[in-house]
Design an enzyme around this catalytic site. Structure first.
Site, PDB file in Angstrom:
ATOM      1  N   LYS A 189       2.946   3.263  81.159  1.00 19.35           N
ATOM      2  CA  LYS A 189       3.485   3.498  82.917  1.00 19.35           C
ATOM      3  C   LYS A 189       3.733   2.212  83.286  1.00 19.35           C
ATOM      4  CE  LYS A 189       3.097   7.911  83.220  1.00 19.35           C
ATOM      5  NZ  LYS A 189       4.076   8.644  83.332  1.00 19.35           N
ATOM      6  N   ASN A 230       9.785  13.064  84.510  1.00 15.83           N
ATOM      7  CA  ASN A 230       8.324  13.623  84.547  1.00 15.83           C
ATOM      8  C   ASN A 230       7.637  13.552  83.189  1.00 15.83           C
ATOM      9  OD1 ASN A 230       5.978  15.175  86.231  1.00 15.83           O
ATOM     10  ND2 ASN A 230       6.830  16.558  84.548  1.00 15.83           N
ATOM     11  N   ASP A 250      13.040  16.987  72.994  1.00 14.59           N
ATOM     12  CA  ASP A 250      12.200  15.939  73.106  1.00 14.59           C
ATOM     13  C   ASP A 250      12.816  14.672  73.769  1.00 14.59           C
ATOM     14  OD1 ASP A 250      10.422  13.773  72.421  1.00 14.59           O
ATOM     15  OD2 ASP A 250       9.770  15.064  70.646  1.00 14.59           O
ATOM     16  N   VAL A 251      12.352  14.408  74.799  1.00 15.67           N
ATOM     17  CA  VAL A 251      13.095  13.164  75.537  1.00 15.67           C
ATOM     18  C   VAL A 251      12.943  11.961  74.587  1.00 15.67           C
ATOM     19  CG1 VAL A 251      13.102  14.217  77.553  1.00 15.67           C
ATOM     20  CG2 VAL A 251      11.170  12.821  77.094  1.00 15.67           C
ATOM     21  N   THR A 305      -3.865  19.627  86.596  1.00 14.94           N
ATOM     22  CA  THR A 305      -2.694  19.723  85.459  1.00 14.94           C
ATOM     23  C   THR A 305      -3.486  19.972  84.165  1.00 14.94           C
ATOM     24  OG1 THR A 305      -2.225  17.752  84.921  1.00 14.94           O
ATOM     25  CG2 THR A 305      -0.930  18.820  86.855  1.00 14.94           C
ATOM     26  N   TYR A 324      -1.255   4.575  77.184  1.00 14.95           N
ATOM     27  CA  TYR A 324      -0.758   5.158  78.477  1.00 14.95           C
ATOM     28  C   TYR A 324      -0.428   4.280  79.324  1.00 14.95           C
ATOM     29  CZ  TYR A 324      -0.615   8.580  82.311  1.00 14.95           C
ATOM     30  OH  TYR A 324      -0.253   9.276  83.458  1.00 14.95           O
TER      31      TYR A 324
HETATM   32  P1  NAP Z   1       1.211  18.009  81.685  1.00 13.63           P
HETATM   33  O1  NAP Z   1       0.646  19.345  82.472  1.00 13.63           O
HETATM   34  O2  NAP Z   1       0.551  17.771  80.560  1.00 13.63           O
HETATM   35  O3  NAP Z   1       2.676  18.129  81.675  1.00 13.63           O
HETATM   36  C1  NAP Z   1       3.384  17.375  80.932  1.00 13.63           C
HETATM   37  C2  NAP Z   1       5.057  17.975  80.775  1.00 13.63           C
HETATM   38  O4  NAP Z   1       5.722  17.143  79.868  1.00 13.63           O
HETATM   39  C3  NAP Z   1       4.963  19.440  80.130  1.00 13.63           C
HETATM   40  O5  NAP Z   1       5.923  20.336  80.254  1.00 13.63           O
HETATM   41  C4  NAP Z   1       5.202  18.953  78.570  1.00 13.63           C
HETATM   42  O6  NAP Z   1       6.105  20.154  77.679  1.00 13.63           O
HETATM   43  C5  NAP Z   1       6.377  17.878  78.809  1.00 13.63           C
HETATM   44  N1  NAP Z   1       6.527  16.973  77.746  1.00 13.63           N
HETATM   45  C6  NAP Z   1       5.560  16.004  77.161  1.00 13.63           C
HETATM   46  N2  NAP Z   1       6.259  15.182  76.264  1.00 13.63           N
HETATM   47  C7  NAP Z   1       7.519  15.796  75.890  1.00 13.63           C
HETATM   48  C8  NAP Z   1       8.605  15.380  75.327  1.00 13.63           C
HETATM   49  N3  NAP Z   1       8.403  14.598  74.456  1.00 13.63           N
HETATM   50  N4  NAP Z   1       9.763  15.928  75.732  1.00 13.63           N
HETATM   51  C9  NAP Z   1      10.096  16.485  76.828  1.00 13.63           C
HETATM   52  N5  NAP Z   1       8.810  17.353  77.265  1.00 13.63           N
HETATM   53  C10 NAP Z   1       7.530  16.578  76.984  1.00 13.63           C
HETATM   54  O7  NAP Z   1       1.202  16.814  82.899  1.00 13.63           O
HETATM   55  P2  NAP Z   1       1.183  16.581  84.361  1.00 13.63           P
HETATM   56  O8  NAP Z   1      -0.101  16.289  84.620  1.00 13.63           O
HETATM   57  O9  NAP Z   1       1.989  17.536  85.220  1.00 13.63           O
HETATM   58  O10 NAP Z   1       1.956  15.389  84.188  1.00 13.63           O
HETATM   59  C11 NAP Z   1       3.156  14.994  84.640  1.00 13.63           C
HETATM   60  C12 NAP Z   1       3.660  13.483  84.615  1.00 13.63           C
HETATM   61  O11 NAP Z   1       2.685  12.909  85.787  1.00 13.63           O
HETATM   62  C13 NAP Z   1       3.286  12.901  83.464  1.00 13.63           C
HETATM   63  O12 NAP Z   1       4.462  11.468  83.546  1.00 13.63           O
HETATM   64  C14 NAP Z   1       1.984  12.097  83.754  1.00 13.63           C
HETATM   65  O13 NAP Z   1       1.729  10.787  83.136  1.00 13.63           O
HETATM   66  C15 NAP Z   1       2.106  11.807  85.213  1.00 13.63           C
HETATM   67  N6  NAP Z   1       0.676  11.885  85.933  1.00 13.63           N
HETATM   68  C16 NAP Z   1      -0.266  12.732  85.880  1.00 13.63           C
HETATM   69  C17 NAP Z   1      -1.370  12.552  86.717  1.00 13.63           C
HETATM   70  C18 NAP Z   1      -2.484  13.768  86.540  1.00 13.63           C
HETATM   71  O14 NAP Z   1      -3.461  13.513  87.221  1.00 13.63           O
HETATM   72  N7  NAP Z   1      -2.090  14.843  86.044  1.00 13.63           N
HETATM   73  C19 NAP Z   1      -1.656  11.397  87.264  1.00 13.63           C
HETATM   74  C20 NAP Z   1      -0.713  10.493  87.141  1.00 13.63           C
HETATM   75  C21 NAP Z   1       0.619  10.869  86.509  1.00 13.63           C
HETATM   76  P3  NAP Z   1       5.815  20.289  76.299  1.00 13.63           P
HETATM   77  O15 NAP Z   1       4.667  19.786  75.764  1.00 13.63           O
HETATM   78  O16 NAP Z   1       6.427  21.720  75.997  1.00 13.63           O
HETATM   79  O17 NAP Z   1       6.921  19.135  75.830  1.00 13.63           O
END
Ligand code: NAP
Length: 252
Positions: free
Chosen positions: A160, A90, A63-64, A191, A156
């Site tokens: 950010k 990420n 957990d980061v 995602t 959020y």
């Molecule tokens: P996702 O599918 O929910 O994946 C999130 C990842 O972060 C998972 O691997 C999760 O695994 C891990 N994670 C969450 N909390 C954590 C913690 N405390 N310690 C370590 N790992 C943790 O989300 P995503 O859409 O790929 O998002 C990736 C990044 O892109 C994020 O920063 C998000 O804010 C950003 N983003 C996404 C979008 C979008 O449209 N999807 C748009 C703008 C920005 P575990 O739960 O197992 O820890």
């Protein structure tokens, strides 16, 4: 020789979504990759797929939001692969999705501890070693939410926005010593985070049909581009997949 042969990357949130794609792409381009997520089994599965494809990968369930944990992550990365050249912050969460007046204070703080303090922790742990080796790349995954409030997303958006300022602070203090830092906004991508957003029914983003979301692979290309020298002229910026000029660099 592949572009990242001999490089070592640490990717947080690598069990699914954008982080999984970036870890696999960096490994395919020759980097040794350390993959981090709280779900050790899920992140282990992604690492196993990389290894089976001939890449170098190490999975760590962590957990980061805990500083001591990120110190151990960086130490394990260096012990296994002999360095750390690329840090991709990420890992992120969307919850709590709630209006300020009714939001849960503990959940709000938890969001900031993952989305803003988490990247700080990883950078704080990695930066002294990067400076000692003469440089490194840090990508902090940002969002359009850093610039725009959206109903129900106060935690959020605040996290950010803070992360973008943190990127600028790292750049100000360390660019001259070879640290390449970027924010990166992936666009609205398909995602698990978007599954949670749709289920909430809160604000305009939740109304976007799944079919209108961008593929993860496009954002992966954008983020990996920042890790290489072609992006040297945009160091210190918040690169966005919504930006026509940035997409043109990628041929998208
Ligand atoms: P996702 O599918 O929910 O994946 C999130 C990842 O972060 C998972 O691997 C999760 O695994 C891990 N994670 C969450 N909390 C954590 C913690 N405390 N310690 C370590 N790992 C943790 O989300 P995503 O859409 O790929 O998002 C990736 C990044 O892109 C994020 O920063 C998000 O804010 C950003 N983003 C996404 C979008 C979008 O449209 N999807 C748009 C703008 C920005 P575990 O739960 O197992 O820890």
């Amino acid at each position: 020789m592949a572009e990242f042969t001999g490089k070592v990357a640490l990717v947080t949130g690598a069990s699914r979504g954008l982080g999984e794609g970036v870890a696999k792409a960096l490994a395919a381009a020759g980097a040794a990759v350390v993959l981090v997520a709280r779900d050790a089994a899920a992140v282990g599965q992604v690492a196993a797929e990389i290894t089976a494809a001939g890449g170098k990968a190490l999975a760590i369930g962590a957990d980061v939001s805990d500083y001591a944990t990120t110190e151990k992550l960086v130490a394990e990365t260096r012990a296994r692969f002999g360095g750390l050249d690329i840090l991709v912050n990420n890992a992120g969460v969307i919850e709590p999705i709630a209006e300020v007046a009714t939001s849960d204070p503990a959940a709000w703080a938890r969001n900031i501890n993952i989305n803003l303090v988490g990247p700080y922790n990883a950078v704080r742990a990695a930066l002294p070693g990067m400076l000692a080796q003469g440089g490194g790349t840090i990508v902090n995954v940002s969002s359009g939410a850093a610039y725009r409030p959206l109903e129900g997303w106060s935690a959020y958006c605040s996290g950010k926005a803070g992360l973008w300022m943190f990127s600028r602070a790292i750049d100000l203090e360390n660019r001259a010593q070879g640290i390449r830092v970027f924010g990166f906004s992936p666009g609205t991508i398909d995602t698990e985070m978007q599954v949670k957003i749709r289920a909430s029914g809160m604000n305009v983003i939740s109304k976007i049909p799944r079919g209108d979301l961008l593929p993860v692979s496009h954002a992966v290309r954008g983020l990996v581009y920042l890790c290489g020298p072609a992006a040297d002229d945009i160091i210190g910026t918040d690169a966005s997949m919504r930006d026509d000029a940035f997409r043109a660099r990628l041929g998208l």
